[in-house]
Design a protein around this motif. Structure first.
Motif, PDB file in Angstrom:
ATOM      1  N   VAL A   1      -3.655  -0.211   0.161  1.00 17.33           N
ATOM      2  CA  VAL A   1      -3.331  -1.552   0.161  1.00 17.33           C
ATOM      3  C   VAL A   1      -2.836  -2.429   1.674  1.00 17.33           C
ATOM      4  O   VAL A   1      -2.226  -1.687   2.684  1.00 17.33           O
ATOM      5  CB  VAL A   1      -2.226  -1.929  -0.794  1.00 17.33           C
ATOM      6  CG1 VAL A   1      -2.130  -1.319  -1.586  1.00 17.33           C
ATOM      7  CG2 VAL A   1      -0.628  -1.005   0.182  1.00 17.33           C
ATOM      8  N   VAL A   2      -3.349  -4.286   1.212  1.00 15.93           N
ATOM      9  CA  VAL A   2      -2.981  -4.282   3.010  1.00 15.93           C
ATOM     10  C   VAL A   2      -1.965  -5.796   2.553  1.00 15.93           C
ATOM     11  O   VAL A   2      -2.099  -6.780   1.472  1.00 15.93           O
ATOM     12  CB  VAL A   2      -4.067  -5.584   3.267  1.00 15.93           C
ATOM     13  CG1 VAL A   2      -3.794  -6.138   3.878  1.00 15.93           C
ATOM     14  CG2 VAL A   2      -5.677  -4.242   3.361  1.00 15.93           C
ATOM     15  N   PRO A   3      -0.792  -5.736   2.715  1.00 12.23           N
ATOM     16  CA  PRO A   3       0.451  -7.446   2.221  1.00 12.23           C
ATOM     17  C   PRO A   3      -0.704  -8.572   2.895  1.00 12.23           C
ATOM     18  O   PRO A   3      -1.014  -8.449   4.074  1.00 12.23           O
ATOM     19  CB  PRO A   3       1.491  -6.915   2.888  1.00 12.23           C
ATOM     20  CG  PRO A   3       0.896  -5.275   3.712  1.00 12.23           C
ATOM     21  CD  PRO A   3      -0.418  -4.775   3.475  1.00 12.23           C
ATOM     22  N   SER A   4      -0.203  -9.408   1.824  1.00  9.60           N
ATOM     23  CA  SER A   4      -1.158 -11.004   2.620  1.00  9.60           C
ATOM     24  C   SER A   4       0.495 -11.824   2.680  1.00  9.60           C
ATOM     25  O   SER A   4       1.101 -11.801   2.235  1.00  9.60           O
ATOM     26  CB  SER A   4      -1.541 -11.211   1.192  1.00  9.60           C
ATOM     27  OG  SER A   4      -1.859 -12.953   1.611  1.00  9.60           O
TER      28      SER A   4
ATOM     29  N   GLN B   1       2.133 -10.166  -2.336  1.00  8.59           N
ATOM     30  CA  GLN B   1       1.066  -9.856  -2.499  1.00  8.59           C
ATOM     31  C   GLN B   1       0.267  -8.991  -1.792  1.00  8.59           C
ATOM     32  O   GLN B   1       0.225  -9.121  -1.126  1.00  8.59           O
ATOM     33  CB  GLN B   1      -0.119 -10.732  -3.400  1.00  8.59           C
ATOM     34  CG  GLN B   1       1.164 -11.307  -4.670  1.00  8.59           C
ATOM     35  CD  GLN B   1       0.168 -12.403  -5.546  1.00  8.59           C
ATOM     36  OE1 GLN B   1      -0.192 -13.735  -4.924  1.00  8.59           O
ATOM     37  NE2 GLN B   1      -0.067 -12.678  -6.297  1.00  8.59           N
ATOM     38  N   PHE B   2      -0.702  -8.465  -2.766  1.00  8.75           N
ATOM     39  CA  PHE B   2      -1.567  -7.085  -1.991  1.00  8.75           C
ATOM     40  C   PHE B   2      -2.745  -6.920  -2.121  1.00  8.75           C
ATOM     41  O   PHE B   2      -3.193  -7.280  -2.933  1.00  8.75           O
ATOM     42  CB  PHE B   2      -1.246  -5.813  -1.926  1.00  8.75           C
ATOM     43  CG  PHE B   2       0.650  -5.737  -1.608  1.00  8.75           C
ATOM     44  CD1 PHE B   2       1.280  -4.892  -0.219  1.00  8.75           C
ATOM     45  CD2 PHE B   2       1.489  -6.351  -1.749  1.00  8.75           C
ATOM     46  CE1 PHE B   2       1.909  -4.476  -0.007  1.00  8.75           C
ATOM     47  CE2 PHE B   2       2.832  -5.857  -1.835  1.00  8.75           C
ATOM     48  CZ  PHE B   2       2.851  -5.009  -0.539  1.00  8.75           C
TER      49      PHE B   2
ATOM     50  N   LEU C   1       6.785  -9.324   9.564  1.00  6.10           N
ATOM     51  CA  LEU C   1       6.030  -9.524   8.485  1.00  6.10           C
ATOM     52  C   LEU C   1       6.903  -8.724   6.881  1.00  6.10           C
ATOM     53  O   LEU C   1       7.982  -7.684   7.635  1.00  6.10           O
ATOM     54  CB  LEU C   1       5.204  -7.354   8.209  1.00  6.10           C
ATOM     55  CG  LEU C   1       4.606  -7.275   6.883  1.00  6.10           C
ATOM     56  CD1 LEU C   1       3.022  -8.253   6.730  1.00  6.10           C
ATOM     57  CD2 LEU C   1       3.736  -6.200   7.230  1.00  6.10           C
ATOM     58  N   LYS C   2       6.991  -9.527   6.308  1.00  5.27           N
ATOM     59  CA  LYS C   2       8.476  -9.042   5.003  1.00  5.27           C
ATOM     60  C   LYS C   2       7.346  -8.039   4.442  1.00  5.27           C
ATOM     61  O   LYS C   2       6.371  -8.561   3.561  1.00  5.27           O
ATOM     62  CB  LYS C   2       8.474 -10.628   4.463  1.00  5.27           C
ATOM     63  CG  LYS C   2       9.184 -10.774   4.777  1.00  5.27           C
ATOM     64  CD  LYS C   2      10.028 -12.021   3.978  1.00  5.27           C
ATOM     65  CE  LYS C   2      11.548 -13.169   4.296  1.00  5.27           C
ATOM     66  NZ  LYS C   2      10.601 -14.390   4.102  1.00  5.27           N
ATOM     67  N   LEU C   3       7.981  -7.122   3.721  1.00  9.62           N
ATOM     68  CA  LEU C   3       7.785  -6.158   3.042  1.00  9.62           C
ATOM     69  C   LEU C   3       8.909  -5.697   2.066  1.00  9.62           C
ATOM     70  O   LEU C   3       8.957  -4.824   3.001  1.00  9.62           O
ATOM     71  CB  LEU C   3       7.193  -5.381   3.473  1.00  9.62           C
ATOM     72  CG  LEU C   3       5.033  -4.964   4.372  1.00  9.62           C
ATOM     73  CD1 LEU C   3       5.486  -3.657   4.945  1.00  9.62           C
ATOM     74  CD2 LEU C   3       4.649  -5.580   3.283  1.00  9.62           C
ATOM     75  N   ASP C   4       9.349  -6.682   1.297  1.00 10.83           N
ATOM     76  CA  ASP C   4       9.880  -6.074  -0.208  1.00 10.83           C
ATOM     77  C   ASP C   4       9.825  -5.659  -1.268  1.00 10.83           C
ATOM     78  O   ASP C   4      10.694  -5.544  -2.300  1.00 10.83           O
ATOM     79  CB  ASP C   4      10.776  -7.538  -0.161  1.00 10.83           C
ATOM     80  CG  ASP C   4       9.802  -8.655  -1.138  1.00 10.83           C
ATOM     81  OD1 ASP C   4       8.375  -8.131  -0.689  1.00 10.83           O
ATOM     82  OD2 ASP C   4      10.192 -10.193  -0.879  1.00 10.83           O
ATOM     83  N   ILE C   5       8.706  -4.425  -0.376  1.00  8.25           N
ATOM     84  CA  ILE C   5       8.281  -3.762  -1.729  1.00  8.25           C
ATOM     85  C   ILE C   5       9.134  -2.487  -1.714  1.00  8.25           C
ATOM     86  O   ILE C   5       8.671  -1.905  -0.684  1.00  8.25           O
ATOM     87  CB  ILE C   5       7.177  -3.126  -2.867  1.00  8.25           C
ATOM     88  CG1 ILE C   5       6.449  -4.649  -2.378  1.00  8.25           C
ATOM     89  CG2 ILE C   5       6.511  -3.211  -3.185  1.00  8.25           C
ATOM     90  CD1 ILE C   5       6.835  -5.355  -3.975  1.00  8.25           C
ATOM     91  N   GLN C   6      10.062  -2.151  -2.638  1.00  8.99           N
ATOM     92  CA  GLN C   6      11.173  -0.766  -2.377  1.00  8.99           C
ATOM     93  C   GLN C   6      10.075   0.141  -3.304  1.00  8.99           C
ATOM     94  O   GLN C   6      10.474  -0.824  -5.159  1.00  8.99           O
ATOM     95  CB  GLN C   6      11.875  -0.319  -1.806  1.00  8.99           C
ATOM     96  CG  GLN C   6      12.296  -0.712  -0.183  1.00  8.99           C
ATOM     97  CD  GLN C   6      13.617  -0.262   0.391  1.00  8.99           C
ATOM     98  OE1 GLN C   6      14.274  -0.928  -0.825  1.00  8.99           O
ATOM     99  NE2 GLN C   6      13.336   0.557   1.203  1.00  8.99           N
ATOM    100  N   GLU C   7      10.811   1.201  -3.353  1.00 13.19           N
ATOM    101  CA  GLU C   7      10.090   2.184  -4.406  1.00 13.19           C
ATOM    102  C   GLU C   7      11.485   2.678  -5.182  1.00 13.19           C
ATOM    103  O   GLU C   7      12.920   2.355  -4.654  1.00 13.19           O
ATOM    104  CB  GLU C   7       9.584   3.268  -4.077  1.00 13.19           C
ATOM    105  CG  GLU C   7       8.476   4.125  -5.058  1.00 13.19           C
ATOM    106  CD  GLU C   7       8.332   5.081  -4.793  1.00 13.19           C
ATOM    107  OE1 GLU C   7       7.533   6.042  -5.297  1.00 13.19           O
ATOM    108  OE2 GLU C   7       8.672   6.396  -4.155  1.00 13.19           O
TER     109      GLU C   7
END
Lengths: 584, 584
Positions: free
Chosen positions: A180-183, A189-190, A578-584
């Motif tokens: 997956v590639v974060p946008s 969104q990815f 980069l904002k990656l705010d998805i966590q499991e």
């Protein structure tokens, strides 16, 4: 202009010409009064000569200073060589150097730049740019280029159009895990990287492109094996208004073209084998048919004796090893050990020697007489001087085990000749495959594969028996291509997805765009994809793909050059803001 | 076999042949006793005929039911057409249908599948698979295929080898932001998608590949503009043992080959223009030279009068508009409005009419007499009947403004002819560019570009004046390619990185692998990359690239088919079981 000629170009006809060459110092021999240097570039090697009588002293000094892999430029006169070297295309001549320029010096390379190098795999991979200078790797990359040029030429001549499909797509499940590639443009969104352009090529068929191909990188974020890279290249093809027969003919034509143009080999029409037959005769859906040793099923001729192991086995199956009667007892014991290794997993092996006089000697003579054993020979096709090897057990398992033994023996017997090519089509694959862990069926090929005509009705009652309009192209025991006729009807696609366990909602969310497209005039269509990495390796007579990839990844998915383009680190990631705010 | 012929194939010579065709219903005309159907596939259109006398009633009924874009298969006899259509290649014949099969029906398409469609951009993009059926899009995709085939043929004939480089790499800064790809195999680590294969192709040169090319997708995670996609395709090339001259010759050859083979146009040797001259004469580093209207700098002939605006301007510069004296006052006012728009940003425009009798009439007659104005005409090359347009201000700004005006006028005057091709090389680009916000210099091309010989010393004293061994290929006012001779010496690369603000540590971490490679015998090398999307569009006579991309993204980076492969959602992401534990 750094050079007037390449290092592979000069011949006797050039004698007395003044030339300028540039390249790498392959090696030099210094006899004091005379120095010879082998100058190498991609095209070949030319011998340079410096000698006391004709070369100024300062240049002699400079020539003496040249180390291996120095990059130099020389000007000089082509002269006849005193001791000619018939093995080198340039072996009739040498260049008497009048001007020498060191363009770049070089540290001593960590391994020799020779066809047979002293460097191990790891060090060669770390310094891949030096490894590529060696003929075996360089020639493999050039070979790959030739194959792709011929593929494009052939398909283009057949009116196929190469169309680029997107790399940044929406995830569609195709068995493996997506990268997956974060946008950043669309926070949260990815994208996904494609495992194949499957749905796009089907949309191109709906769009009337008629014949599509693309040589394209595909991606899967999965455990790596020696011959499985996280990024790999496909020759991806699709055609409209075709039946299976049309597709087999076109791609048989392509394969014949490659074998002829690349390998200079003429092959007959490819045999076609049913999937069920391939499993029955070779225990494998990609049989190597360069040699025989077909399976003989022995249940009928082993039952009703007191040998419990055979009596209680779902399948008793054997092969005849040509000339195998010459094996010593120790060799046979080793074979038994080999099949009992955990990687193979057989519980044991029964064998039967076929003596030159036509008598038999088996490891189970207690239970079977000469008449019984003669039947075994008949079923397995064993002749005088052969050895029959027999495994037994649960059908699927024992087939896999005997297939492994067959390949192992063929390898040992030298029957897998790299310059012999035996392609075949395996057809009529099952549509569905039972996942033994979950008890669910999933698509053997992918959810877009069409069942064979009239078999849709069996989906409910006998899902495991439904055959698909799917086919594999097999070459020398490797699957080099596979494909299917696709579903082009919205209702059938919906039925198929339901059977694969998708709810209506899921089906719509995942595949709605494709099923919608089917409503606007979708033609019948189908296609095939070749695995380019493996195809090239096999045509090149190699078992492994690594030499045919300029910068392969190692088994942990890292670039082979450990300090080179590989991974970005946390620090860089922060810089990228980069904002990656998805966590499991 | 779904068909014996394509829909573009039948001619008078086929009359009386029985044929089978398959395709889409383009349109049908129903006269009751007779029905004509235009059947379309990728290759053309063939007229089918059903008539009461010769067609069974049930088939007439079926023919009547055919809607636009239905997919059908017909068998019939080729007959001579009563009213021939000379505009269609198949216009001499029609097929009298004896068998009709509906392969798939079709909902009414949301726009007409015609060259001139009634569908707007958005709806056509949403149903891209229907848009692709239209000739303008279909032909553009086929055109792109032809261009890439010719590129590969030409480069392969010149001994270039196409080598695939990795897509999952380590991030290297090249101006734009990287897309990053989390790796599940290596938790917490990320790949980057390449903005170009720059460092890999340089490693291939160190590896002795000599001549490399690749048609390859590249990626940048940046704000999108109409003509800028997050994924785009380059023709990426690199050569060893070359000077700038060699590279210009090779790729001029490639461009000439394309113009000849694709467009049937013969072009002379490409002019070469210094970057400084391009800026001075056209205010632009990618001048459109299909027409003149070169800038004339007027400071020397406008000073020392009382017109303060000109006296206080760093640059006073004008162009002669051919035939512009015919412009009405209103037209000229509109031009003034045009240059004052915020997108252009000029404060005003001075103009001067050159009358047919050779007299002048300017908007600043109060300050300048006929003799002054005659000098303006001389400097701008204005002739009787022309109009001189003059802007003034800060040099860089006013050049950009006048360049915009020049292009706008040329467009209006019809001087930008799509089928005329005027390529040129722009050379001697500055090595560094001042970032006016930060006050720092950064690499105009990239950090691997070599300064021109002897200019390295100026890096400290006059960084802005150092010229690079860098060049752009310009076609009709568009940069279609750009490249440079690279640094191949570790020390020079280190010096360059230092000047670009990298600490030794940063330089080692980011580019250590490349500089290490330079120590093992790196040859002089350089290259060029073409932007394929734009190249294809310009050769195709189009200003926008979108028709030449099968599945473009819209301005927010989404796939054009909004419900189609675009983004994965949170739910899917969870299913993918992805651990992303990086937070800002």
């Amino acid at each position: 202009m750094y050079r007037s000629h390449s290092c592979g170009q000069l011949r006797a006809s050039h004698i007395n010409t003044e030339v300028t060459l540039a390249g790498w110092v392959q090696k030099s021999r210094d006899k004091g009064f005379m120095i010879w240097v082998d100058l190498r570039d991609r095209y070949g090697i030319t011998q340079l000569i410096f000698d006391e009588d004709r070369t100024p002293a300062t240049m002699m000094e400079k020539a003496k200073s040249l180390g291996r892999e120095f990059v130099i430029q020389v000007t000089g006169t082509v002269i006849e060589r005193e001791s000619k070297n018939a093995k080198m295309p340039t072996g009739d001549v040498e260049v008497l150097v009048s001007d020498l320029k060191i363009l770049n010096d070089a540290k001593l390379p960590p391994f020799t730049i020779e066809d047979e190098t002293d460097g191990g795999e790891d060090i060669r991979m770390k310094y891949r740019y030096l490894d590529i200078r060696r003929n075996p790797v360089k020639d493999s990359l050039i070979f790959r280029h030739k194959v792709t040029m011929e593929v494009r030429k052939y398909l283009s001549d057949q009116e196929f159009i190469e169309v680029e499909t997107p790399y940044l797509i929406k995830s569609t499940p195709e068995g493996a895990r997506d990268f997956v590639v974060p946008s950043r443009m669309n926070e949260g969104q990815f994208y996904a990287l494609p495992q194949s352009p499957q749905t796009f090529k089907q949309l191109l068929m709906v769009g009337g492109m008629d014949k599509y191909f693309q040589i394209v990188k595909c991606f899967r974020d999965e455990d790596l094996r020696a011959d499985r890279q996280p990024e790999f290249t496909q020759i991806d093809c699709e055609m409209a208004f075709v039946e299976q027969e049309d597709i087999l003919n076109i791609f048989e034509g392509l394969t014949l073209h490659l074998l002829k143009e690349i390998n200079g080999v003429e092959v007959d029409k490819f045999p076609r084998m049913l999937f069920d037959d391939a499993m029955r005769l070779y225990g494998n859906d990609k049989p190597d048919i360069r040699f025989g040793m077909e399976f003989g099923e022995l249940n009928a001729v082993t039952q009703h004796k007191d040998f419990g192991i055979f009596n209680n086995s779902e399948l008793v199956v054997g092969i005849a090893v040509p000339g195998g009667n010459s094996y010593t007892r120790k060799q046979i014991d080793n074979l038994i050990k080999w099949v009992k290794r955990p990687q193979v997993g057989a519980l044991g092996m029964v064998y039967c020697r076929v003596n030159e006089d036509g008598t038999f000697k088996s490891s189970v003579d207690k239970f079977y007489d000469q008449e019984d054993l003669a039947k075994w020979a008949e079923v397995t096709g064993a002749k005088a001087g052969d050895l029959i090897c027999i495994l037994s057990g649960e059908t699927n398992k024992v087939r896999t085990q005997l297939s492994a033994l067959r390949m192992h023996l063929a390898e040992e017997l030298g029957l897998r000749k790299p310059n012999e090519f035996a392609p075949l089509w395996v057809i009529d694959f099952p549509l569905l495959e039972l996942d033994e862990e979950t008890g669910h069926y999933h698509a053997m090929h992918h959810p877009f594969t069409s069942p064979k005509p009239g078999q849709l009705e069996l989906l409910d009652s006998k899902p495991g028996e439904v055959k698909a309009n799917a086919y594999d192209l097999v070459l020398n025991g490797n699957e080099i291509g596979g494909g299917s006729i696709r579903i082009h009807d919205k209702q059938i696609q919906a039925t198929m997805l339901k059977h694969l366990g998708f709810s209506d909602e899921e089906a719509k969310a995942q595949f709605g765009f494709l099923m919608d497209a089917f409503e606007y005039g979708a033609p019948p269509h189908g296609g095939l994809a070749f695995g380019l990495d493996r195809l090239v390796a096999i045509l090149g007579g190699q078992e492994t793909i690594r030499d045919f990839i300029a910068f392969p990844k190692n088994n942990s998915g890292r670039d082979v050059m450990i300090d080179a383009p590989a991974f970005i680190d946390d620090e860089q990631l922060k810089e990228l803001n980069l904002k990656l705010d998805i966590q499991e």
